[in-house]
Design an enzyme around this catalytic site. Structure first.
Site, short mmCIF file in Angstrom:
data_model
loop_
_atom_site.label_atom_id
_atom_site.label_comp_id
_atom_site.label_asym_id
_atom_site.label_seq_id
_atom_site.Cartn_x
_atom_site.Cartn_y
_atom_site.Cartn_z
N PHE A 251 0.99 -1.20 0.15
CA PHE A 251 -0.04 -0.22 -0.05
C PHE A 251 0.99 1.15 0.18
CE2 PHE A 251 -2.68 3.27 2.55
CZ PHE A 251 -3.53 3.49 1.69
N GLU A 252 0.44 2.13 -0.94
CA GLU A 252 1.35 3.43 -0.86
C GLU A 252 0.16 4.46 -1.01
OE1 GLU A 252 2.94 6.50 -0.97
OE2 GLU A 252 4.54 5.30 -1.37
#
Length: 488
Positions: A251-252
């Site tokens: 996840f960014e």
């Protein structure tokens, strides 16, 4: 007798009636007919905003399309949204968020030609009753102008989903929110040195249904994206078997794909990587065209819903173990001792405004590379590295270089040629030698970052020449896809 006649008619009806006919193989038909839709004005991955604007404006003259200016880049280039279809399912596709990632933009222009053509009319009529497609091509036209990843502000637009500093990022967010699209296609390019994990196959296309939280949970929105990817993977496997991978799903929180998933649009990332002998990415362009069209038809027909999420997990991960050229088992002498080395060699693509693209090779790694792969691989067990020599007869002009007999030069161990008057602007030659100045000294050591120019000999005879990283078999010479350097 009457019963037999009735039975025969019934059998004929069951086998030949339209209701039981086999469905059309659309993916194969898209593939076979692609040349009819390929936009002829775009022939290479390096093109600019001015090249696509006329194509977009032409669509505005077609009553089936709605073309709107929805924003401007920092340097004032227009951003367009092109919409087509009347269906209730909204599908949003945006490309070239990174200015040097243009493969999907080419495919989008081809898709426009597909839509406006007279082919597949029945299929398109059904498609656009169910879907409304929205395209935002070339989101980063300022980056495209100089073929660089970042925009004119120097930021990565794909890390601007939270702060929304860039006008391009603001436009993407505003359009996404206004459409509240059911599906979104985030179209990118990735390094050609990615491979499908555990194989020598390039990751020609990598997919991802981005995570919307750190836990990488799968809700219905993300699950639908995964199911569409399963459909697309099946299509690509038919035309580039084993050349599909899955992008890292960490996840960014700043990235648009992750947030668009979080905001309720089933987001599908497509990354176009490498393909053997396709530096201009025209084969990958075709794969984008076929897979994207197949995906939107799958969404319209709800075929994706039949897929099991477990199929998504079977797609191999992206790995990064690929070189342009891998040489194995070389005998290399240093300080009086002999060693066995593998070399991984990559080409840096450099754009010359006047003469086009050339490559500058460098050794990326050396040692034991048994777990790595190459687009081209040569086992050179038993061959010794032999350093090249400077041709003793200096040439007056660069134009005279083509008069040399290159097979004779290379066979005799000459890989460097001195030229007395080299134009200041010249930096490469299409000939298989390195052009050098008067004070040039021949390298005598391999190392990471070093330009690979040397010979390989066995039993005292030179068999192969490596010039600027290009591999030449001196018994079967072909110089059509090579270039040398000019070192002043």
């Amino acid at each position: 007798m009457k019963f037999l006649n009735f039975f025969s008619i019934l059998i004929a009806f069951l086998f030949f009636s339209p209701a039981t006919a086999q469905p059309k193989d659309l993916a194969q038909e898209f593939w076979d007919s692609y040349s009819e839709f390929k936009e002829s004005s775009i022939t290479h991955k390096r093109f600019k905003h001015e090249d696509v604007v006329p194509l977009i404006k032409k669509l505005g003259q077609n009553n089936n399309f709605d073309v709107q200016k929805v924003g401007e880049s920092i340097e004032g280039r227009d951003l367009f949204l092109i919409s087509v279809g009347t269906g209730e399912i909204d599908v949003f596709l945006w490309s070239q968020m990174h200015g040097d990632e243009s493969t999907a933009t080419m495919a989008v222009m081809d898709i426009f030609n597909f839509i406006t053509s007279n082919k597949f009319s029945a299929e398109k009529n059904e498609l656009f009753k169910k879907l409304r497609l929205h395209f935002l091509p070339m989101l980063n036209p300022d980056g495209a102008e100089v073929f660089q990843r970042r925009n004119a502000l120097g930021i990565d637009i794909n890390r601007d989903a939270l702060r929304l500093q860039s006008p391009e990022g603001k436009t993407l967010k505003r359009v996404r929110d206004s459409l509240n699209a059911d599906f979104g296609f985030n179209l990118h390019d990735q390094s050609k040195y990615y491979n499908a994990e555990g194989t020598a196959n390039p990751a020609t296309i990598s997919f991802l249904a981005p995570a919307y939280n750190y836990e990488k949970d799968v809700n219905e929105v993300r699950g639908n994206a995964m199911k569409v990817i399963i459909e697309m993977n099946e299509v690509i496997q038919r035309f580039a078997p084993g050349q599909v991978a899955k992008y890292n799903d960490d996840f960014e929180p700043r990235a648009f794909g992750d947030n668009i998933q979080k905001w309720g649009t089933s987001a599908i990332l497509i990354e176009s990587g490498g393909f053997l002998n396709d530096p201009g990415k025209q084969e990958i362009r075709k794969l984008n065209f076929v897979s994207i069209l197949s995906a939107v038809f799958s969404i319209a027909n709800e075929d994706y819903k039949k897929r099991e999420l477990s199929e998504y997990e079977k797609i191999p991960e992206n790995d990064s173990k690929l070189y342009d050229l891998k040489l194995t088992g070389l005998e290399y002498e240093l300080a009086g001792d002999s060693y066995i080395l593998d070399l991984g060699i990559n080409y840096q693509e450099i754009w010359d405004v006047k003469k086009g693209i050339f490559n500058r090779a460098g050794i990326t790694d050396q040692g034991d590379l048994s777990t790595n792969y190459g687009y081209n691989t040569h086992d050179l067990t038993g061959y010794k590295v032999k350093w090249g020599k400077v041709y003793p007869n200096a040439i007056a002009w660069l134009a005279d270089l083509s008069d040399l007999n290159f097979k004779e030069l290379l066979t005799n161990g000459y890989s460097y040629v001195k030229i007395k008057d080299v134009p200041e602007s010249a930096n490469f030659t299409n000939q298989p030698v390195i052009v050098v100045g008067e004070n040039f000294k021949v390298p005598s050591r391999l190392g990471v970052g070093v330009n690979p120019t040397f010979f390989l000999e066995k039993d005292g005879k030179i068999k192969y020449a490596i010039v600027n990283g290009f591999f030449h078999d001196l018994e079967n010479l072909e110089f059509s896809s090579t270039n040398g350097l000019i070192l002043k």
